[in-house]
Scaffold this active site. Structure first.
Site, mmCIF file in Angstrom:
data_model
loop_
_atom_site.group_PDB
_atom_site.id
_atom_site.type_symbol
_atom_site.label_atom_id
_atom_site.label_comp_id
_atom_site.label_asym_id
_atom_site.label_seq_id
_atom_site.Cartn_x
_atom_site.Cartn_y
_atom_site.Cartn_z
ATOM 1 N N HIS A 97 0.857 -1.197 0.000
ATOM 2 C CA HIS A 97 0.000 0.000 0.000
ATOM 3 C C HIS A 97 0.892 1.245 0.000
ATOM 4 O O HIS A 97 1.915 1.273 0.687
ATOM 5 C CB HIS A 97 -0.908 -0.012 1.236
ATOM 6 N N GLU A 156 -4.057 1.845 -7.458
ATOM 7 C CA GLU A 156 -4.452 2.947 -6.573
ATOM 8 C C GLU A 156 -3.466 4.107 -6.690
ATOM 9 O O GLU A 156 -2.371 4.066 -6.104
ATOM 10 C CB GLU A 156 -4.523 2.463 -5.119
HETATM 11 P P1 PGA Z 1 -9.758 5.899 0.445
HETATM 12 O O1 PGA Z 1 -8.550 4.883 0.736
HETATM 13 O O2 PGA Z 1 -10.910 5.093 -0.038
HETATM 14 O O3 PGA Z 1 -10.010 6.558 1.779
HETATM 15 O O4 PGA Z 1 -9.257 6.861 -0.588
HETATM 16 C C1 PGA Z 1 -8.379 3.740 -0.026
HETATM 17 C C2 PGA Z 1 -7.108 3.051 0.407
HETATM 18 O O5 PGA Z 1 -6.059 3.691 0.416
HETATM 19 O O6 PGA Z 1 -7.144 1.873 0.776
#
Ligand code: PGA
Length: 238
Positions: A97, A156
Site C-alpha cells: 500500500h 491505486e
Molecule cells: P480511500 O482509501 O478510499 O479513503 O481513498 C483507499 C485506500 O487507500 O485503501
C-alpha cells in the site's frame, strides 16, 4: 455483469468495540444476500473478529485480511507479525500500500519479500500498484505462482486517496486504461480493483467499466451505513 469484489480497508481506525459493532451491522446484510467481501483490519482485531464471524457463521461472507506483514518468516524482529502467525485465521493480506511507502519507507524489494512469504503460507496477496514503474518492477520480480495460488491486484494512484474527509477520485476512464495495462502484463486471470476515494456516489462510475473488477475502499468503509449503501449500489448491477 460479473460480481464485483469489494475490499474494505480500515487503516489505523477502530477499537475492539467499534470493530465488533461494524461486523454485527454489516455481517447480517452481506450474509442474507450471500455476498462476499474482504475487510482489511489492524492486527489486534483479527483474532476477536475471526471468532465473532465464526460464531455468527459468516465465514463465507466476511473474509478478514491483514493490512501488512513481516518480510521475515519469524525470529528476532521486534514489533513484527509473521504470516504464519495468522495462518488459518485470515487468508488475504494487503501488501505494498502506498501509505507503507509514504510513512514507513517500504521499498519495492521489501514488498516482493513479503509476497514470497505470503505465498509460502498460502495467503492471497492483495498487491497495490501506484504507477507503471511499480507495475514493471513487481511483474519482473514476482515469484512464480503455482496453479492453486492466487493474487489480487489494486490500482491505486496515491493522489486519489481520500484525505481530511474529502474525496478526489481519479477519472474512471483513466483508471480503466491503467487497469487494462495491468491486465496485459499480469494476465487476465487476476482480478484488478481500483482504489482511491471510492464512495457510494461514485462506485458505479468505476464498476460500470468492464475491466474494473472491484474496489478498495478506505474512508467510505468505516461507517457501516455508508459501506452498506456502497455495497447495495455495487451489487445492484448484477
Ligand atoms: P480511500 O482509501 O478510499 O479513503 O481513498 C483507499 C485506500 O487507500 O485503501
Amino acid at each position: 455483469m460479473k460480481k464485483p469484489l469489494l475490499v474494505a480497508n480500515w487503516k489505523e481506525n477502530k477499537d475492539l468495540k467499534e470493530a465488533k459493532d461494524w461486523v454485527l451491522a454489516v455481517g447480517p446484510q452481506i450474509a442474507k444476500r450471500n455476498l462476499k467481501i474482504i475487510v482489511c483490519v489492524p492486527f489486534p482485531l483479527i483474532f476477536p473478529l475471526f471468532e465473532l464471524i465464526g460464531q455468527k457463521k459468516w465465514q463465507e461472507n466476511l473474509y478478514l485480511a491483514a493490512q501488512d506483514i513481516s518480510r521475515f518468516e519469524g525470529g528476532a524482529y521486534t514489533g513484527e507479525v509473521a504470516a504464519k502467525m495468522l495462518s488459518g485465521v485470515c487468508q488475504f493480506c494487503l501488501v505494498g500500500h502506498s501509505e507503507r511507502k509514504k510513512y514507513f519507507g517500504e521499498s519495492q524489494e521489501e514488498v516482493i519479500a513479503k509476497i514470497k512469504i505470503l505465498l509460502t503460507q498460502n495467503f492471497t496477496p492483495i498487491l497495490c500498484l501506484a504507477n507503471f514503474e511499480q507495475l514493471d518492477f513487481y511483474h519482473k520480480n514476482f515469484p512464480s505462482l503455482g496453479e492453486n495460488k492466487d493474487l489480487i491486484l489494486v490500482y491505486e494512484p496515491p493522489e486519489a486517496i481520500s484525505g481530511g474527509g474529502a474525496y478526489h477520485p481519479e477519472d474512471p476512464k483513466t483508471s480503466e486504461s491503467k487497469i487494462q495495462a495491468i491486465k496485459e502484463k499480469f494476465g487476465t486471470r487476476f482480478l484488478v480493483l481500483y482504489g482511491g476515494s471510492v464512495n457510494p456516489e461514485n462506485i458505479l462510475d468505476f464498476l460500470a467499466r468492464p475491466s474494473i473488477d472491484g474496489a478498495l475502499i478506505g474512508q467510505a468503509s468505516l461507517e457501516p451505513q455508508t459501506f452498506l449503501e456502497l455495497v447495495d449500489k455495487a451489487f445492484s448491477l448484477i
